[in-house]
Design a protein around this motif. Structure first.
Motif, short mmCIF file in Angstrom:
data_model
loop_
_atom_site.label_atom_id
_atom_site.label_comp_id
_atom_site.label_asym_id
_atom_site.label_seq_id
_atom_site.Cartn_x
_atom_site.Cartn_y
_atom_site.Cartn_z
N ALA A 21 0.85 -1.18 0.00
CA ALA A 21 0.00 0.00 0.00
C ALA A 21 0.89 1.23 0.00
N PRO A 22 0.70 2.15 -0.95
CA PRO A 22 1.54 3.33 -0.98
C PRO A 22 1.29 4.21 0.25
N ARG A 184 -6.64 -3.28 -8.29
CA ARG A 184 -5.86 -3.47 -9.51
C ARG A 184 -4.82 -2.36 -9.68
N SER A 185 -5.22 -1.14 -9.38
CA SER A 185 -4.27 -0.03 -9.48
C SER A 185 -3.11 -0.22 -8.51
N LEU A 186 -3.43 -0.70 -7.32
CA LEU A 186 -2.40 -0.92 -6.32
C LEU A 186 -1.45 -2.03 -6.75
N GLN A 187 -1.98 -3.07 -7.37
CA GLN A 187 -1.13 -4.14 -7.88
C GLN A 187 -0.19 -3.62 -8.96
N LYS A 188 -0.73 -2.80 -9.88
CA LYS A 188 0.11 -2.26 -10.94
C LYS A 188 1.19 -1.34 -10.37
N LEU A 189 0.79 -0.52 -9.39
CA LEU A 189 1.77 0.36 -8.76
C LEU A 189 2.84 -0.42 -8.04
N THR A 190 2.44 -1.48 -7.35
CA THR A 190 3.41 -2.30 -6.62
C THR A 190 4.39 -2.97 -7.59
N HIS A 195 9.66 -3.35 -10.17
CA HIS A 195 10.52 -3.33 -11.36
C HIS A 195 11.51 -2.17 -11.29
N ARG A 196 11.07 -1.03 -10.74
CA ARG A 196 11.98 0.11 -10.62
C ARG A 196 13.10 -0.21 -9.64
#
Length: 432
Positions: A21-22, A184-190, A195-196
């Motif tokens: 969670a951001p 879904r947005s949280l998964q993509k952000l994570t 990857h970063r």
């Protein structure tokens, strides 16, 4: 025996969480509650001030407005005390009661302000966890059934019951949709963050490898030679490289290269060129080493090296002071005499990746003479204009020690962020 370094990629994979969670800023609850409070208080004021909005119970209406303001105060306290953020969900839950009081006081089932409850629904449902779908559902039921608590004798018709059920289902569906989109947005952000971090770890590892390929000092060189060098990359991994090493005939060889571009790609090409040239330690002709580097990078008609050519200066100094050198499109090497005069070593050869043939030249050095080669990023330290080369020449002529030259160029490069790599290598020849 030293242990092998840990695999950076594996380390990042092992420590990467499935969902993170951001971290939200402390003022977000206050900002969200400000919007809800504005709607609730604004609705109460508009109902009291205008004749076309119904007010059936003014005290309950103002109680709802007061509750919204109290919740705003609590949200404000969360800005000052992050520890209170653990109880953040209490605020939108309280908003369901505030909206229920407002609805009861402005016409109950005829109130036009029921839609305000979509704001706390979204607030709660947007967080992680499926339980956040049930809480807005319960909150919506509390808002709609609050009149039965405030007015026990309040009857509900069949049509009103159907309308309330539909309203509950609609707001519950809205909460479910918001929760799923948030998940879904949280998964993509994570995954993006993971990857970063993985890319940063790999770039850092590449930088460590690149630094390990740079010579540390000149202790392995014959005593007649003094050497100094440094590289300040514009990014974590640079496209410049320098190298020096003792030759089999008792002399010294040194190289400075500049691959077009910055980052990992040019850094890989720089490492390849440096390795091939150093492998030619038994070859007395510097031009042969450059030709081998060009052949080693050529993969045929579709070779991509032409898009990232490498300028390079490679030289060998024998024990008697004979300087044999080849310049592959570099043009930024100068011989500084012991008396302070300078002469640039020029050639018409093309860079590696563009040219196909190089020949060596010879210069006889005198004791105390120095050979100094820099990348074009050094010229940016002198303004990057047409007269930069003259300013650089004056800088070289005014300093008789190569270590001083290198140290001052590094100091200039580190004062501010540079757009290009800054690399310098300098060698002084003298009698033992």
């Amino acid at each position: 025996m030293t242990s092998a370094p840990p695999d950076t990629r594996a380390a990042v994979l092992d420590t990467a969480p499935v969902i993170l969670a951001p971290a939200r800023r402390s003022w977000e609850p206050f900002a969200r509650q400000s919007i809800i409070t504005a709607f609730v208080v604004g609705a109460a004021i508009a109902s009291a001030a205008t004749p076309w909005l119904s007010v059936t119970d003014a005290s309950r209406m103002w109680q709802g407005a007061a509750l919204a303001l109290a919740l705003l105060l609590v949200a404000g306290l969360m800005v000052r005390s992050p520890a209170l953020r653990r109880a953040e969900i209490v605020i939108p839950i309280g908003d369901f009661i505030a909206v229920g009081l407002l609805r009861f006081g402005t016409g109950d089932s005829q109130s036009v302000f029921l839609a305000i409850i979509v704001l706390p629904v979204i607030w709660i449902a947007a967080g992680p966890g499926r339980w956040r779908i049930l809480v807005p559902l319960a909150g919506t039921c509390a808002t709609l059934l609050l009149p039965m608590v405030l007015a026990p004798g309040h009857g509900i018709t069949v049509s009103e019951t159907v309308r309330l059920v539909i309203a509950v289902l609609v707001y519950a569906a809205a909460g479910a949709v918001v929760n799923e989109l948030s998940r879904r947005s949280l998964q993509k952000l994570t995954m993006s963050q993971w990857h970063r971090r993985l890319a940063e770890a790999e770039v850092s590892q590449a930088a460590v490898v690149q630094r390990s390929l740079q010579p540390v000092d000149g202790s392995s060189l014959p005593s007649r030679f003094r050497v100094a060098g440094a590289c300040v990359p514009a990014r974590t991994v640079g496209g410049d490289f320098y190298d020096w090493y003792a030759t089999l005939d008792g002399g010294t060889a040194f190289t400075l290269g500049d691959v077009m571009g910055k980052g990992v790609g040019p850094g890989m090409i720089a490492a390849a060129v440096r390795t091939v040239i150093r492998s030619s330690v038994d070859e007395p002709d510097p031009a042969t080493a450059v030709r081998r580097a060009a052949v080693g990078l050529d993969t045929g008609p579709t070779a991509a090296i032409g898009a990232q050519f490498t300028t390079c200066f490679h030289a060998r100094i024998s024990l008697d002071g004979t300087l044999r050198w080849v310049d592959a499109g570099h043009g930024l090497t100068v011989v500084r005499s012991a008396d302070g005069t300078t002469v640039f070593l020029r050639s018409g050869h093309l860079p590696i990746g563009v040219g196909s043939n190089w020949t060596s030249s010879e210069v006889a050095l005198q004791p105390g003479d120095s050979v100094i080669s820099v990348s074009d990023g050094v010229l940016d330290l002198f303004g990057g204009s047409l007269d930069s080369i003259d300013l650089y020449r004056e800088f070289i002529e005014g300093r008789d020690d190569i270590q001083t030259i290198v140290d001052e160029l590094v100091a200039r490069a580190t004062r501010a962020e540079q757009e290009d790599d800054v690399t310098v290598i300098a060698m002084t020849w003298g009698e033992a």
